[in-house]
Design a protein around this motif. Structure first.
Motif, PDB file in Angstrom:
ATOM      1  N   GLU A  21      45.564  36.363  41.011  1.00 45.79           N
ATOM      2  CA  GLU A  21      45.332  37.172  41.977  1.00 45.79           C
ATOM      3  C   GLU A  21      45.449  38.556  41.280  1.00 45.79           C
ATOM      4  OE1 GLU A  21      46.453  39.402  46.055  1.00 45.79           O
ATOM      5  OE2 GLU A  21      47.989  37.512  45.921  1.00 45.79           O
ATOM      6  N   GLN A  22      45.916  38.189  40.115  1.00 45.54           N
ATOM      7  CA  GLN A  22      46.900  39.506  38.808  1.00 45.54           C
ATOM      8  C   GLN A  22      45.612  39.765  38.746  1.00 45.54           C
ATOM      9  OE1 GLN A  22      49.442  41.826  39.048  1.00 45.54           O
ATOM     10  NE2 GLN A  22      48.714  42.461  37.845  1.00 45.54           N
ATOM     11  N   GLY A  23      44.677  38.751  38.222  1.00 49.66           N
ATOM     12  CA  GLY A  23      43.858  38.354  36.844  1.00 49.66           C
ATOM     13  C   GLY A  23      42.054  38.944  37.997  1.00 49.66           C
ATOM     14  N   ARG A  24      42.549  38.369  39.473  1.00 48.21           N
ATOM     15  CA  ARG A  24      41.118  39.059  39.618  1.00 48.21           C
ATOM     16  C   ARG A  24      41.513  40.432  40.538  1.00 48.21           C
ATOM     17  NH1 ARG A  24      41.472  36.290  44.886  1.00 48.21           N
ATOM     18  NH2 ARG A  24      42.641  37.912  45.709  1.00 48.21           N
ATOM     19  N   SER A  25      42.654  40.784  40.490  1.00 52.43           N
ATOM     20  CA  SER A  25      43.004  42.230  41.044  1.00 52.43           C
ATOM     21  C   SER A  25      42.787  43.700  39.642  1.00 52.43           C
ATOM     22  CB  SER A  25      44.123  42.797  41.482  1.00 52.43           C
ATOM     23  OG  SER A  25      45.395  42.448  40.085  1.00 52.43           O
ATOM     24  N   THR A  26      42.950  43.062  38.321  1.00 46.20           N
ATOM     25  CA  THR A  26      42.612  43.845  37.358  1.00 46.20           C
ATOM     26  C   THR A  26      41.767  43.834  36.539  1.00 46.20           C
ATOM     27  OG1 THR A  26      44.636  42.847  35.631  1.00 46.20           O
ATOM     28  CG2 THR A  26      42.874  43.565  34.496  1.00 46.20           C
ATOM     29  N   LEU A  27      40.086  42.924  37.443  1.00 43.78           N
ATOM     30  CA  LEU A  27      38.264  43.282  37.181  1.00 43.78           C
ATOM     31  C   LEU A  27      38.675  44.169  37.821  1.00 43.78           C
ATOM     32  CD1 LEU A  27      36.626  42.048  35.515  1.00 43.78           C
ATOM     33  CD2 LEU A  27      36.397  40.218  37.383  1.00 43.78           C
ATOM     34  N   LEU A  28      39.153  43.461  39.151  1.00 42.55           N
ATOM     35  CA  LEU A  28      38.335  44.398  40.575  1.00 42.55           C
ATOM     36  C   LEU A  28      38.716  46.634  39.869  1.00 42.55           C
ATOM     37  CD1 LEU A  28      38.807  42.219  43.503  1.00 42.55           C
ATOM     38  CD2 LEU A  28      36.634  43.311  42.029  1.00 42.55           C
ATOM     39  N   ARG A  29      40.031  46.399  39.446  1.00 40.42           N
ATOM     40  CA  ARG A  29      40.436  47.779  39.209  1.00 40.42           C
ATOM     41  C   ARG A  29      39.448  48.663  38.350  1.00 40.42           C
ATOM     42  NH1 ARG A  29      46.368  45.757  39.072  1.00 40.42           N
ATOM     43  NH2 ARG A  29      45.849  45.495  36.900  1.00 40.42           N
ATOM     44  N   ALA A  30      39.413  47.914  37.673  1.00 38.55           N
ATOM     45  CA  ALA A  30      38.433  48.308  36.683  1.00 38.55           C
ATOM     46  C   ALA A  30      36.815  48.886  37.155  1.00 38.55           C
ATOM     47  CB  ALA A  30      38.589  47.249  35.662  1.00 38.55           C
ATOM     48  N   ALA A  31      36.927  48.105  38.399  1.00 36.91           N
ATOM     49  CA  ALA A  31      35.448  48.125  38.714  1.00 36.91           C
ATOM     50  C   ALA A  31      35.154  48.997  39.852  1.00 36.91           C
ATOM     51  CB  ALA A  31      35.043  47.198  39.391  1.00 36.91           C
ATOM     52  N   PHE A  32      36.513  49.288  40.685  1.00 36.39           N
ATOM     53  CA  PHE A  32      36.595  50.384  41.207  1.00 36.39           C
ATOM     54  C   PHE A  32      36.946  51.960  41.072  1.00 36.39           C
ATOM     55  CE2 PHE A  32      36.125  47.354  44.668  1.00 36.39           C
ATOM     56  CZ  PHE A  32      36.215  48.222  46.136  1.00 36.39           C
ATOM     57  N   ALA A  33      37.269  51.479  39.881  1.00 46.04           N
ATOM     58  CA  ALA A  33      37.768  52.654  39.227  1.00 46.04           C
ATOM     59  C   ALA A  33      36.678  53.599  38.789  1.00 46.04           C
ATOM     60  CB  ALA A  33      38.289  52.939  37.551  1.00 46.04           C
ATOM     61  N   THR A  34      35.142  53.023  38.495  1.00 43.36           N
ATOM     62  CA  THR A  34      34.269  53.576  38.884  1.00 43.36           C
ATOM     63  C   THR A  34      34.146  54.259  39.230  1.00 43.36           C
ATOM     64  OG1 THR A  34      32.730  51.827  39.425  1.00 43.36           O
ATOM     65  CG2 THR A  34      33.085  51.814  36.822  1.00 43.36           C
ATOM     66  N   LEU A  35      34.364  54.448  40.242  1.00 41.70           N
ATOM     67  CA  LEU A  35      33.875  55.237  41.883  1.00 41.70           C
ATOM     68  C   LEU A  35      34.164  56.832  41.348  1.00 41.70           C
ATOM     69  CD1 LEU A  35      33.609  52.643  44.769  1.00 41.70           C
ATOM     70  CD2 LEU A  35      31.738  53.199  42.954  1.00 41.70           C
ATOM     71  N   GLY A  36      35.690  56.687  40.795  1.00 40.54           N
ATOM     72  CA  GLY A  36      36.226  57.886  41.029  1.00 40.54           C
ATOM     73  C   GLY A  36      36.562  58.140  42.138  1.00 40.54           C
TER      74      GLY A  36
END
Length: 129
Positions: A21-36
């Motif tokens: 879950e930690q590895g998954r969330s690291t990738l997803l946080r970066a993706a969602f950050a692109t939405l600002g």
């Protein structure tokens, strides 16, 4: 941690799932950050539809391991993320695949993945063996 061990003294499946879950969330946080702070960010959510853990060797894992994460599949409204656990010799000991679905939080329905997130996740695709 002692709490992370199973009855045989090996790392428990629960501890591996928490780490995935930690590895998954690291990738997803970066993706969602692109939405600002876009309006899309306010209503867009993700639903974890399925998580599968695969143990490739049932042996004591080292005290430290390296996590690697990437995208196994991109659909219209879903993505399969893989988090793998590597030992000090770069051997894969286990991996977890998670199917995540993009949803409209208010409507409670799947929605197409935003293009900006798709582009970022597409760059994280795993190579076929």
């Amino acid at each position: 941690l002692y709490a992370d061990l199973d009855a045989t003294g090996r790392i428990s499946e629960l501890a591996l799932m928490r780490s995935s879950e930690q590895g998954r969330s690291t990738l997803l946080r970066a993706a969602f950050a692109t939405l600002g702070d876009s309006a899309e960010r306010a209503w867009l959510g993700m639903l974890v539809a399925r998580v599968d853990l695969h143990l490739l060797q049932h042996a004591p894992l080292p005290p430290r391991w390296q996590l690697g994460s990437g995208v196994g599949h991109l659909g219209r409204s879903s993505v399969v993320l893989r988090v793998a656990f590597f030992d000090q010799h770069a051997h894969c000991a286990a991996y977890a695949d998670s199917v995540l679905v993009f949803v409209d939080r208010k409507a409670g329905k799947p929605v197409a993945m935003p293009d900006v997130i798709r582009q970022l996740l597409d760059q994280q695709r795993l190579l076929a063996p």
